[in-house]
Design a protein around this motif. Structure first.
Motif, PDB file in Angstrom:
ATOM      1  N   ASP A  63       0.830  -1.210   0.000  1.00 16.42           N
ATOM      2  CA  ASP A  63       0.000   0.000   0.000  1.00 16.42           C
ATOM      3  C   ASP A  63       0.863   1.259   0.000  1.00 16.42           C
ATOM      4  OD1 ASP A  63      -2.305  -1.443  -0.017  1.00 16.42           O
ATOM      5  OD2 ASP A  63      -2.725  -1.221   2.130  1.00 16.42           O
ATOM      6  N   VAL A  66       1.306   4.252  -2.714  1.00 15.27           N
ATOM      7  CA  VAL A  66       1.143   5.686  -2.450  1.00 15.27           C
ATOM      8  C   VAL A  66       2.330   6.458  -3.022  1.00 15.27           C
ATOM      9  CG1 VAL A  66       1.145   7.444  -0.621  1.00 15.27           C
ATOM     10  CG2 VAL A  66      -0.304   5.415  -0.390  1.00 15.27           C
ATOM     11  N   TYR A  99       2.116   6.445  -6.880  1.00 13.89           N
ATOM     12  CA  TYR A  99       1.014   7.295  -7.339  1.00 13.89           C
ATOM     13  C   TYR A  99       1.356   8.768  -7.136  1.00 13.89           C
ATOM     14  CZ  TYR A  99      -3.608   9.542  -7.166  1.00 13.89           C
ATOM     15  OH  TYR A  99      -4.675  10.395  -7.370  1.00 13.89           O
ATOM     16  N   ALA A 100       1.940   9.059  -5.981  1.00 11.75           N
ATOM     17  CA  ALA A 100       2.284  10.441  -5.683  1.00 11.75           C
ATOM     18  C   ALA A 100       3.372  10.941  -6.633  1.00 11.75           C
ATOM     19  CB  ALA A 100       2.762  10.542  -4.240  1.00 11.75           C
ATOM     20  N   GLU A 144       3.800  10.006  -9.635  1.00 13.96           N
ATOM     21  CA  GLU A 144       3.136  10.283 -10.923  1.00 13.96           C
ATOM     22  C   GLU A 144       2.382  11.598 -10.873  1.00 13.96           C
ATOM     23  OE1 GLU A 144       0.597   6.971 -11.643  1.00 13.96           O
ATOM     24  OE2 GLU A 144       2.259   5.535 -11.648  1.00 13.96           O
ATOM     25  N   GLN A 145       1.698  11.819  -9.779  1.00  9.30           N
ATOM     26  CA  GLN A 145       0.880  13.036  -9.678  1.00  9.30           C
ATOM     27  C   GLN A 145       1.730  14.295  -9.596  1.00  9.30           C
ATOM     28  OE1 GLN A 145      -2.623  13.556  -9.589  1.00  9.30           O
ATOM     29  NE2 GLN A 145      -2.554  11.503 -10.465  1.00  9.30           N
ATOM     30  N   THR A 146       2.812  14.195  -8.866  1.00  8.02           N
ATOM     31  CA  THR A 146       3.631  15.393  -8.644  1.00  8.02           C
ATOM     32  C   THR A 146       4.791  15.486  -9.626  1.00  8.02           C
ATOM     33  OG1 THR A 146       5.044  14.214  -7.072  1.00  8.02           O
ATOM     34  CG2 THR A 146       3.129  15.362  -6.180  1.00  8.02           C
ATOM     35  N   ASP A 175       9.011  13.709  -3.828  1.00 13.92           N
ATOM     36  CA  ASP A 175       7.717  14.157  -3.296  1.00 13.92           C
ATOM     37  C   ASP A 175       6.831  12.944  -3.010  1.00 13.92           C
ATOM     38  OD1 ASP A 175       8.318  16.802  -3.303  1.00 13.92           O
ATOM     39  OD2 ASP A 175       7.236  17.284  -5.153  1.00 13.92           O
ATOM     40  N   LEU A 177       5.309  11.760   0.661  1.00 15.57           N
ATOM     41  CA  LEU A 177       3.881  11.580   0.952  1.00 15.57           C
ATOM     42  C   LEU A 177       3.609  10.197   1.553  1.00 15.57           C
ATOM     43  CD1 LEU A 177       2.591  13.508  -2.128  1.00 15.57           C
ATOM     44  CD2 LEU A 177       1.916  13.994   0.231  1.00 15.57           C
ATOM     45  N   GLU A 186       4.793  10.499   5.089  1.00 21.47           N
ATOM     46  CA  GLU A 186       3.797  11.279   5.833  1.00 21.47           C
ATOM     47  C   GLU A 186       2.645  10.369   6.291  1.00 21.47           C
ATOM     48  OE1 GLU A 186       2.756  14.965   3.765  1.00 21.47           O
ATOM     49  OE2 GLU A 186       0.721  14.721   4.559  1.00 21.47           O
ATOM     50  N   ALA A 187       2.234   9.474   5.401  1.00 18.48           N
ATOM     51  CA  ALA A 187       1.141   8.555   5.763  1.00 18.48           C
ATOM     52  C   ALA A 187       1.555   7.663   6.931  1.00 18.48           C
ATOM     53  CB  ALA A 187       0.752   7.706   4.558  1.00 18.48           C
TER      54      ALA A 187
END
Lengths: 449, 596
Positions: free
Chosen positions: B180, B184, B187-188, B190-192, B197, B201, B204-205
């Protein structure tokens, strides 16, 4: 133009694939958002209602605190003379009682706990129920970054009259610098910024949060009932994070009184009255700017603790000690040093109310759209009396409440004011309080029907 | 993914024990050498793992608890994984604990976390994670580099997250949990559009997960006693490390837990002995005594500058530090008798404290010895004790006496009754000394009862004013400091010091608090009485040495055996009934006795 106002005055949700890119939204000037008479936004959405609390320690010297007159234009005895500039904005409530019933009278504890929770505590560390600000925040605090905020002028992180439950106190902000950084540091979205750039990380945080919540649920199952309740509370906090993340993807509405302040200097520790006053004003300025910027709609300010240890330089008795050890001056009829401390508290209460009134909002002020509930822990502290405990309110709650009145409670429960406040904030409750503190009677004299 | 092989230079502090298992926390070189030499020597006599266990038969065990990390434990966790600089850059997002049975640490088993607090935990997590991956830290905190900085790198993310998660959660991540988290991170990224970064994230989780924020005891069936349960090995590892280091288990301890070593007497003894000679022990001992002595009061303590112009915030910080240094030196470096802390004249001095002690001093902290015939000896005469238990403008025999009883003897001084008539105090306005003032006050029988419990020994410290400075007289009047402590009469401060040192409850109280501190919550005098009595007997036999007591507790059956559900329910019920009185917060407790 009308179309533009309606379009832009709504919060906008900018979900979608952002992939590191930013979406900028141009914003119009501020006053175009208000309707013609300045009491609501142009699209009809009302200016938000706010609820605040304020607290001072150790009650009053009744003979020079309680006005002779009731109703409007009441006299201001010398101990509350400092309230003259803000008298029109506040109501003073006297001759209201706190009832301990079969619980002990816990010095400096029973009074504030009953007024904030409606329930008499059974022991000193017993914090029954939840405090009124928590109930109200659940009702009106969901649209802002912080459901509620608490701050203290004492510099002591343990000083708070706000709790979710007996073991869950809302920690107050105690350092001006730290408070500033929390409010205006990372995560602050200036409502008046000309552009809005949603942070792509927020989407990821939302996604990651669901996995954290799932793990929290698994962990919870392995625990006993009491620990499970604590984990459940943590889970509630995680859900609240979801709400906050949603807000971060939303363009905030402009707020005309919102100005980001300069970063303050921190203050030394200590409870010298001048230092406490300085700290109180700094924390008030920060807190109210947070409200003006719509970072919160529920806010608690703590001037002094129930056992107030505020000192007067050179005088050997802190406030609490003075209330017990200082003799009542036979000529004056009160304790001069003790009264000096209460007068300093009233000066700060006046500052607080004046500060709220100074924020322009629509045709009125922030104070006009707020209801502030101010309480203490004793009436006559020397004897630990809780009968006739004085209270104040300030603000008109968006035109729902009259101000400038002195209300005589006739020995009725002090909880009536808290009950009235909750009803004003939209809580659908028929009664509030426990045992003799139970009330279903609002203080009708202050309500505009 | 590119794996870094040479991650640390000698000057680099931190990091996860993935790379480095045996780092030492800051501490003086002198102490470190002394600690190791003396501790090894002291432990030589008790290195037989049987010595503790054989003395203690199977116990009633200790309750399973779910503790919130304390602020210090949170900071130590971050420092241990990511370095002091990152730990010092944040304020731990932990609410203040309610002092419970004399300890904030025991309050951690009951405190709840409000929604507002969770939001602060998230904000702090974001700040920590951003620093871990920034340009200044990533090269030595992350063991690999991505193939491309702008894209996800599953392997590198997994490498970092698996080990960091193990250390943060104090147990290995399950495969699904790791999967999991890696998802994260990917995915993060890819997004950022940024690998780091993304990693931040995912970190941070982990930092907002209750598995990190709460120390959760977990039980398993005891194969040697199938009807009973024991702590699982990772829970035991956490108990050990928070007791001895006030920090989470390091990688070695987790490996020992994983290998089952902690379930053998020899293995457990070896693990505990390694921890006892670690320089981290100093940090653990400081944390315990800081809590025991309610030094959190110093966070808001101040003195009236008109009355005590030489006492600043720095002075008070140094007063706290002086006592902690004295305790660590006495108990850890010198391995001396705990009771002698109340009579020792050896301490440390700094320039900032010198004015209060009226003695010359140089820069920095230096060993110092109070004069042989002088009035200063033992912790009760330290400025920290004297100033913390006084008003901002004057001394308070009542507060001092109350603190002595509650802190060091585990006695509870009742709150004053609510209907006290204070008018007699008004007549004492002109009293020159506290003794005269209190004598008037105590003409009221409802006051006298409690004040007789606190004042006789508090008045013996009246040669020290509200800031802890020595004085011959008060307002020109001579001071009568003769007193009595539970049947021991004495003439002077040294008499009080020795009466305290020899008080029969002194060592029992330390054991009570230390066992509660180690097992994560208040003791039950009904269920734990025999266990505590056994600890006390061995503590006496071993010369009241703290390290042997720590070892005894850590190796005891009670420490790792789980109390039966039936007994736990009884305890919870009992605690619920007495909770309000037992959980009195320090502010309230002290303030309630504020009126002399």
């Amino acid at each position: 133009m009308k179309k533009l106002e309606q379009t832009l005055s709504r919060r906008r949700f900018l979900r979608g694939t952002l992939k590191g890119g930013a979406v900028s939204v141009g914003l119009p000037l501020l006053n175009v958002f208000l309707n013609d008479n300045g009491t609501a936004y142009a699209d009809g959405m009302p200016i938000p209602l706010r609820f605040g609390t304020w607290s001072w320690g150790l009650g009053m010297s009744e003979s020079i605190f309680v006005p002779k007159k009731t109703g409007a234009n009441f006299d201001l005895p010398e101990e509350i003379a400092a309230l003259a500039p803000v008298q029109e904005h506040l109501n003073l409530y006297t001759n209201f009682h706190v009832f301990k019933d079969d619980a002990p009278n816990l010095c400096h504890h029973s009074g504030w706990v009953v007024l904030r929770s409606g329930i008499a505590p059974t022991a000193r560390a017993n914090l029954p129920g939840e405090t009124i600000d928590v109930s109200i925040a659940r009702q009106i605090g969901n649209a802002t970054r912080f459901r509620s905020l608490s701050a203290t002028a004492t510099g002591d992180v343990r000083d708070s009259f706000s709790y979710e439950g007996g073991n869950s106190v809302n920690t107050p902000e105690w350092s001006p610098l730290r408070f500033y950084q929390r409010l205006f540091g990372e995560g602050f979205q200036d409502p008046n910024a000309s552009t809005f750039t949603p942070d792509p990380k927020v989407l990821v945080r939302q996604s990651a949060l669901s996995a954290v919540q799932e793990e929290a649920r698994k962990l919870e199952k392995s625990l006993g009932a009491e620990d499970r309740a604590r984990l459940d509370q943590y889970f509630t906090g995680l859900r609240d994070l979801e709400r906050r993340f949603d807000l971060q993807l939303t363009k905030p509405d402009p707020r005309e009184a919102c100005v980001v302040l300069e970063e303050p200097m921190d203050l030394p520790t200590g409870l010298d009255a001048d230092l406490v006053a300085t700290r109180h004003r700094m924390m008030t300025d920060l807190m109210l700017m947070a409200v003006a910027c719509d970072q919160t709609r529920v806010f608690n300010m703590f001037y002094a603790s129930a056992f107030s240890a505020t000192t007067q330089p050179g005088y050997d008795k802190p406030h609490h000690t003075a209330t017990h050890e200082e003799a009542v001056d036979p000529e004056l009829g009160y304790q001069p040093y003790t009264s000096w401390y209460t007068r300093r508290a009233m000066e700060e209460w006046a500052y607080y109310v004046q500060a709220l009134a100074s924020f322009k909002e629509g045709d009125g002020s922030l104070l006009d759209n707020s209801f502030i509930y101010a309480t203490t822990d004793q009436s006559f502290a020397k004897l630990h009396a809780i009968d006739g405990i004085p209270m104040f309110s300030a603000g008109t709650a968006g035109g729902r409440v009259k101000s400038g009145l002195h209300i005589d409670g006739g020995g009725s429960p002090g909880c009536r004011l808290g009950f009235t406040a909750q009803r004003l904030m939209g809580l659908e409750i028929d009664t509030w309080g426990d045992k003799s503190n139970t009330t279903s009677s609002e203080i009708g004299d202050i309500l505009i029907t | 993914m590119v794996i870094r092989l040479d991650r640390h230079s000698a000057g680099e502090k931190p990091i996860s024990t993935y790379w480095h298992d045996c780092r030492c926390l800051a501490g003086s070189a002198r102490w470190q050498v002394a600690i190791i030499a003396l501790a090894l020597s002291a432990l030589a006599g008790c290195s037989d793992p049987q010595s503790a266990e054989s003395a203690e038969q199977q116990s009633a065990g200790s309750p399973l608890r779910t503790r919130l990390l304390t602020a210090d434990q949170y900071a130590n966790s971050i420092a241990q994984l990511f370095g002091e600089d990152i730990a010092e850059s944040i304020l731990p997002p932990i609410p203040p604990m309610a002092r419970t049975d004399g300890l904030l640490a025991s309050g951690s088993a009951f405190v709840g976390v409000t929604s507002d607090q969770v939001s602060q935990i998230q904000q702090t997590a974001a700040s920590i994670a951003a620093q871990v991956v920034d340009q200044d830290h990533r090269d030595f905190l992350i063991p690999c580099s991505p193939e491309e900085t702008e894209a996800a790198d599953t392997s590198c993310a997994a490498l970092f997250l698996e080990e960091t998660g193990r250390l943060l959660f104090r147990r290995p991540l399950s495969e699904s949990r790791l999967s999991d988290l890696v998802h994260v991170a990917d995915y993060a990224a890819e997004q950022t559009g940024d690998f780091y970064d993304g990693l931040a994230l995912a970190l941070e989780a982990m930092l907002i997960s209750p598995d990190f924020i709460f120390i959760v005891d977990r039980a398993e069936a005891d194969p040697d006693a199938p009807s009973q349960q024991r702590l699982d090995a990772y829970s035991l590892a956490s108990r050990l490390s928070f007791l001895l280091w006030n920090a989470p288990p390091d990688s070695v301890l987790l490996q020992e837990a994983e290998a089952g070593i902690l379930y053998t007497q020899q293995g457990l003894a070896g693990a505990v002995d390694r921890m006892l000679v670690s320089a981290r022990l100093e940090s653990g001992v400081r944390a315990f005594f800081d809590d025991l002595m309610a030094f959190d009061e110093f966070n808001s303590l101040a003195k009236d500058p008109l009355v005590y112009p030489m006492v600043t915030g720095t002075t008070l910080e140094h007063a706290r530090e002086q006592t902690l240094r004295t305790i660590v030196d006495h108990l850890v470096a010198r391995q001396a008798d705990y009771r002698d802390l109340f009579t020792t004249r050896q301490t440390f001095m700094s320039l900032q404290l010198a004015a209060v002690y009226d003695t010359p001093a140089g820069q920095g902290w230096v060993p110092f010895e109070f004069e042989e015939e002088g009035p200063r000896l033992g912790l009760l005469t330290h400025v920290s004790f004297l100033a913390a238990h006084s008003h901002s403008v004057r001394s308070s025999p009542t507060l001092r006496g109350k603190a002595l009883r509650e802190t060091f003897l585990c006695q509870r001084v009742p709150d004053p009754p609510p209907d006290v008539d204070f008018s007699s105090l008004e007549e004492a306005e002109d009293a020159a000394t506290a003794k005269e003032r209190l004598a008037v006050h105590n003409t009221n029988p409802s006051c006298a009862g409690c004040h007789l419990i606190t004042d006789p020994m508090g008045l013996s410290l009246e040669n020290f004013d509200g800031a802890g400075r020595f004085r011959e007289t008060e307002n020109g009047a001579p001071l009568d400091i003769a007193g009595e402590l539970d049947g021991i009469f004495y003439e002077d401060i040294a008499g009080l010091a020795h009466a305290t040192r020899n008080h029969p409850k002194l060592s029992a109280c330390l054991i009570n608090r230390l066992y509660a501190y180690g097992t994560g919550g208040p003791v039950s005098l009904r269920e734990d009485r025999d266990t505590l009595a056994e600890f006390e007997a061995r503590f006496a036999k071993n010369g009241y040495q703290l390290s042997t007591l720590l070892r005894d507790i850590a190796l005891s059956d009670a420490f790792s055996r789980v109390r039966s559900e039936e007994t736990q329910v009884k305890m919870r019920e009992s605690l619920r009934i007495k909770a309000p009185a037992e959980r009195a917060g320090s502010t309230m407790a002290l303030a309630s006795m504020e009126n002399e």
